[in-house]
Design an enzyme around this catalytic site. Structure first.
Site, short mmCIF file in Angstrom:
data_model
loop_
_atom_site.label_atom_id
_atom_site.label_comp_id
_atom_site.label_asym_id
_atom_site.label_seq_id
_atom_site.Cartn_x
_atom_site.Cartn_y
_atom_site.Cartn_z
NE ARG A 153 37.10 46.86 32.44
CZ ARG A 153 36.96 46.93 31.11
NH1 ARG A 153 35.77 47.15 30.55
NH2 ARG A 153 38.01 46.78 30.32
NE ARG A 205 46.05 51.19 31.87
CZ ARG A 205 46.08 51.34 33.20
NH1 ARG A 205 45.18 50.74 33.96
NH2 ARG A 205 46.99 52.08 33.78
CG ASP A 206 40.07 49.60 31.90
OD1 ASP A 206 41.20 49.15 31.73
OD2 ASP A 206 39.55 49.74 33.01
CD1 TRP A 230 46.72 46.68 30.58
CD2 TRP A 230 48.02 45.43 31.90
NE1 TRP A 230 46.04 45.52 30.85
CE2 TRP A 230 46.82 44.73 31.66
CE3 TRP A 230 48.99 44.82 32.71
CZ2 TRP A 230 46.55 43.47 32.18
CZ3 TRP A 230 48.73 43.56 33.23
CH2 TRP A 230 47.52 42.90 32.96
CG ASP A 276 45.17 49.16 37.63
OD1 ASP A 276 45.56 50.05 36.87
OD2 ASP A 276 44.04 48.65 37.58
CE LYS A 282 42.29 42.24 41.19
NZ LYS A 282 40.98 42.73 40.77
CD GLU A 283 46.37 43.58 39.00
OE1 GLU A 283 45.86 42.98 39.98
OE2 GLU A 283 45.79 44.51 38.39
N GLY A 327 38.95 43.64 30.07
CA GLY A 327 39.67 43.86 28.81
C GLY A 327 40.02 42.55 28.11
O1 IFM Z 1 44.96 47.43 33.21
C1 IFM Z 1 44.25 47.29 34.40
C2 IFM Z 1 42.87 47.82 34.16
O2 IFM Z 1 42.89 49.17 33.80
C3 IFM Z 1 41.97 47.65 35.37
N1 IFM Z 1 41.97 46.27 35.78
C4 IFM Z 1 43.28 45.71 36.04
C5 IFM Z 1 44.20 45.85 34.82
C6 IFM Z 1 45.58 45.30 35.17
O3 IFM Z 1 46.08 45.89 36.33
#
Ligand code: IFM
Length: 803
Positions: free
Chosen positions: A346, A362-363, A493, A495, A638-639, A712
């Site tokens: 990133r 994780r990424d 996963w 955030d 986003k989330e 990802g």
């Molecule tokens: O999983 C995360 C990632 O590590 C960073 N970007 C956002 C994703 C989801 O929250």
């Protein structure tokens, strides 16, 4: 609206309308020397680190400027333009432009006032500098006197933030001088009496250069203000309008490299000039520039080298299906995107400014998955690296520094690590991503002995890969929440979902369940009987727990907060239906067929949109629990109920694992960049790369996508397509073939390299099925299941699978 098209033969995306909704970029180079370039030549360059090695300046959020500009001036008419549409921005009725983004290079083609120019930007293979090669041709019927001017805006400080914000310091450390064929910029030039290895306050002289080969320099300028002129922009620099750069050097304030060269061309005559830029000592720069004296030959050779390198990288999997969108993504653009995330993590884009000075655990472990089918050994090296960033307690380092020193790192248990990285704790999921990644590598390559390789831990000690995996299991077991599922720790996963250190995430529990399944296969292989018995019992017990705690009539819930609140249950006023637990219940193998049907139908009915399935519904607004950080985002983003594109990959995979080809392909198409080529004003991002998310229906801009390239999504969709839709599922003994496709696909072919052998696979679907198996013929021999045992494979194999 459409701004360009795919040229699949040349593996290029060609932008023929340059006023794209956002800058559409390409990546050049390698971590040694990286460059980002947009279709209007905006972008920046850096050596080794986007944060600390910034060479060319780019001002984020500011009209895609500055960039790698080449201006052309007709010295008779005094008219001028640029080799890319911007920065001069001529009227598009007179100025014809095509930007070819290729693999590892970008070529700008422009026609204006009878002059044709082709400018190719690239970083030569294994080199750490960049080339801007312009071939200019007189297509008019009279002699033309032109001045070509190249402009590169150096940063004053290698650290991006220092360059942008610490002006009381950074404006007074830079100077330029002209020598022979180049502008040299020195940062801390006043330290030039120091020996190479000497430093003051950890500093020594840094030298950059901007040089020209192929034609004599007629004037130069090393000072940005002198080049632009007072209150002028890049569209009308005085150094270009006047036809003379004034031979000015810079001492303080903003440096630049600008070189002008006069070219006289008879009708149909062409000339090639090569600008070269990098961070090198003056002596090295001189040699580099000289190596381009045969400008055209050198450039043609180097571009060919890049093309063949990229073709080699992609040839391990090529498909021909009835869907041109699927083919272009899998054969070229999604694969290229996967390499970019693999290489850059990133670190650097027009959104990521480079400040994350390391790899997210994780990424990165997920990114590796996207290239395993193409470059298993390249992937293995990165897996080794990531295993060496696992702490001996089994957890992953949330951020792995670019300076990572295995065996000697501090961990989240040390205040020093927290202070340096800003990561206060372990994350519950980090090390669990190792399981599918290691499994994919071992089964793709057949290298089961990888499990016995010894790799250091991040902090101290070392262990075999197999033991590293056992440690990851132990980490989850050592961190169980009150209900007995893995504890949330800092986050999973997502955030934006902080269930609390003792909260419990169903996603992590499902990952853990899946990890146990994978390790069971390895334990069997290793005859590790006692551990095998433990794994089987643990999987059984965890499976029951997840079923008891997380199944809620027609969905799996998202987890439990530390305070005991159940998140994602049917009754909740907000966020009562989540995507990831449904797809992961299928991927992990936990969901029964009936549950899978209910949950996945629920996803389709509740979460799916024309642009993919949203992450949860309804968005958080009034009823967010304390750790529901998603509420800080606008709804639909986003989330907070955006289409989080990475999750689309898991959805594709889950449907394909169930044999639901229609659904899998629908989900693929909804979010595939290439499928939205003619909706660019809605999507906004490049039609050839993935973005992190697309705005959901709760947003007024439903369909608009964001955070290009480094996501990802690339690897997860690739896995969804390769293992899911194409059904290429290697295991320890060979390759299972289980495509899940749209019913109207009558036939498609796959060319694949598998464990050093070539497979020519033809899938026939005369009965219009979504999946299934009728017949498999391998090199003339009929087999009784859709499985290619490795021992039956020859160097070259012809395979027909009838669904
Ligand atoms: O999983 C995360 C990632 O590590 C960073 N970007 C956002 C994703 C989801 O929250």
């Amino acid at each position: 609206m459409k701004y360009g098209y795919f040229d699949d033969i040349n593996r290029e995306y060609i932008i023929d309308k340059p006023d794209t909704p956002t800058p559409w970029v390409n990546y050049l180079g390698s971590p040694e020397y990286g460059a980002i370039i947009s279709n209007n030549a905006g972008g920046y360059s850096f050596a080794k680190s986007g944060a600390n090695g910034r060479i060319l300046r780019y001002v984020f959020n500011n009209f895609d400027q500055p960039g790698r500009y080449i201006y052309l001036r007709d010295n008779d008419s005094k008219d001028f333009w640029s080799a890319s549409w911007q920065p001069v921005g001529k009227d598009l009725t007179d100025y014809i432009s095509k930007c070819h983004h290729g693999l590892g290079y970008t070529k700008m083609v422009a026609d204006y006032a009878g002059i044709h120019s082709e400018t190719t930007y690239y970083v030569p293979k294994n080199k750490s500098y960049e080339v801007w090669a312009i071939e200019v041709t007189n297509n008019s019927n009279q002699i033309r006197n032109l001045t070509l001017t190249g402009y590169a805006e150096f940063t004053n400080h290698s650290n991006y933030e220092q360059d942008q914000v610490n002006l009381q310091y950074s404006l007074f450390i830079s100077r330029t001088q002209f020598q022979d064929n180049r502008i040299i910029q020195q940062i801390h030039g006043n330290l030039n009496t120091l020996e190479e290895d000497e430093q003051v306050d950890e500093k020594n002289v840094t030298e950059r250069f901007f040089g020209l080969a192929g034609n004599p320099i007629t004037s130069y300028c090393g000072d940005k203000k002198a080049f632009l002129g007072r209150y002028n922009g890049y569209d009308e620099p005085v150094g270009v309008t006047s036809g003379n750069l004034g031979n000015t050097n810079n001492y303080n304030e903003n440096a630049c490299g600008s070189l002008a060269s006069q070219v006289t061309l008879a009708p149909n005559e062409s000339k090639t000039l090569v600008f070269v830029l990098g961070e090198k000592s003056s002596r090295e720069a001189q040699a580099i520039i000289q190596s381009y004296e045969n400008a055209k030959e050198s450039v043609t050779f180097e571009i060919e080298e890049l093309r063949s390198e990229w073709n080699n990288r992609l040839e391990g999997l090529q498909v021909k299906t009835p869907s041109p969108v699927f083919d272009t993504m899998i054969n070229t653009w999604n694969a290229y995107n996967c390499y970019m995330t693999f290489i850059w993590s990133r670190a650097a884009s027009l959104i990521y400014c480079g400040l994350r000075n390391g790899y997210g655990y994780r990424d990165t472990v997920q990114d590796i998955q996207g290239i395993i089918h193409l470059a298993p050994e390249m992937a293995a090296d990165k897996i080794r690296f990531m295993l060496s960033a696992q702490v001996d307690n089994g957890g992953g380092l949330p951020l792995v520094k670019f300076t990572h020193n295995p065996g000697h790192e501090d961990t989240p248990d040390d205040a020093s690590y927290v202070q340096e990285t800003g990561h206060p704790a372990y994350r519950a999921d980090d090390a669990l991503w190792l399981f599918p990644t290691v499994y994919k590598y071992i089964t793709e390559s057949g290298n089961i002995s990888f499990l016995d390789e010894i790799i250091p831990y991040a902090n101290k000690g070392e262990a075999t890969v197999y033991e590293h995996l056992k440690a990851a299991i132990q980490f989850s077991m050592d961190n169980l929440g009150p209900h007995g599922m893995p504890a949330g720790l800092h986050a999973d996963w997502n955030d934006c979902l902080r269930l609390g250190a003792q909260g419990e995430s169903s996603f992590v529990a499902l990952q853990y369940y899946y990890a146990l399944r994978i390790l069971t296969l390895f334990a069997k292989q290793k005859n590790d009987t006692t551990y095998l018995a433990f794994l089987e019992a643990e999987q059984e017990a965890m499976g029951q727990k997840i079923q008891e705690l997380c199944w809620d009539e027609d969905r799996f819930v998202r987890g439990y907060t530390e305070a005991g609140e159940r998140i994602g249950e049917r009754q909740a006023p907000e966020a009562n239906m989540w995507l990831n637990p449904q797809s992961w219940a299928v991927i992990s193998g936990l969901a029964s067929e009936e549950q899978a049907e209910l949950a996945m139908d629920n996803v389709f009915n509740r979460l799916n949109t024309n642009y993919g399935a949203i992450l949860m519904d309804p968005p958080y607004h009034k009823h967010a629990f304390e750790g529901a950080l998603a509420v800080i985002y606008n709804q639909g983003n986003k989330e907070n109920a955006g289409v989080f594109s990475q999750s689309q990959g898991w959805l594709i995979l889950a449907e394909a694992l169930r044999g639901k080809g229609e659904r899998a392909f629908t989900y693929f198409m909804e979010n595939a960049p290439a499928a939205q080529n003619d909706q660019a004003d809605i999507r906004q991002l490049e039609p050839y790369c993935y973005g992190q998310f697309t705005e959901g229906p709760a947003s007024p801009n439903h369909g608009k996508s964001h955070v290009h390239w480094l996501t990802g999504t690339a690897s997860t969709i690739m896995v969804g397509c390769v293992e899911g839709i194409l059904g290429l599922r290697p295991d320890l003994g060979g390759l299972k073939l289980a495509p899940a496709i749209p019913k109207d696909w009558e036939q498609f072919t796959i060319e694949k390299t598998f464990r050093g052998k070539t497979l020519h696979i033809s899938v026939e679907n005369p009965n219009h099925k979504e999946s299934g198996f009728t017949k498999l013929i391998l090199n003339g021999q009929e087999l009784n299941e859709a499985y290619l045992p490795e021992e039956l494979l020859q160097a070259d194999n012809t395979i027909t699978l009838v669904l």
